[in-house]
Design an enzyme around this catalytic site. Structure first.
Site, PDB file in Angstrom:
ATOM      1  CB  CYS A  96      -8.806   0.616   1.270  1.00  0.00           C
ATOM      2  SG  CYS A  96      -8.674  -1.207   1.560  1.00  0.00           S
ATOM      3  NE  ARG A  97      -9.888  -2.820  -5.417  1.00  0.00           N
ATOM      4  CZ  ARG A  97      -9.633  -3.930  -5.339  1.00  0.00           C
ATOM      5  NH1 ARG A  97     -10.356  -5.122  -5.249  1.00  0.00           N
ATOM      6  NH2 ARG A  97      -8.311  -4.470  -5.595  1.00  0.00           N
TER       7      ARG A  97
END
Length: 125
Positions: A79-80
């Site tokens: 994810c980020r």
């Protein structure tokens, strides 16, 4: 802070960007759990987008529906920042066991190491 992270996401399941790159080279599949608009901004080449909400709601079936080969030796969840993918690892740990790995620091850490990101995870040429 690391102690709290280990309580929340487990320990030994995070891969640093360089370790993740090696795992991908060795056949790991990348599952990006960000939302589609985030994914479109730049993703690890070859990544498959399966948002965290779908994984939390459907479990392994979400991966099947997205065409993820769940028999791959390692599924690298990203994810980020590594928080949502850590949560996805926990959600899938019962079905995937130790094959579910989290990219520590997410695509932020990946990109800051100069590793490739492409629109929508399009494989690099």
């Amino acid at each position: 802070m690391n102690f709290i992270k280990s309580l929340l996401f487990g320990s030994g399941h995070d891969l640093a960007p360089d370790e993740a790159m090696q795992a991908i080279h060795d056949g790991a599949l990348v599952v990006d759990v960000r939302e589609p608009l985030e994914f479109a901004d730049g993703a690890i080449p070859g990544a498959i987008n399966v948002p965290l909400g779908r994984i939390q709601h459907e479990g392994l079936a979400a991966l099947h529906k997205a065409g993820v080969d769940i028999d791959a030796p390692v599924l690298l969840l990203v994810c980020r920042s590594g928080a949502r993918s850590g949560s996805a690892c926990l959600s899938l740990r019962g079905a995937l066991g130790e094959r579910a790995k989290n990219l520590a620091g997410g695509v932020n850490a990946w990109g800051s190491r100069g590793l490739p990101l492409t629109p929508d995870g399009t494989p690099a040429a």
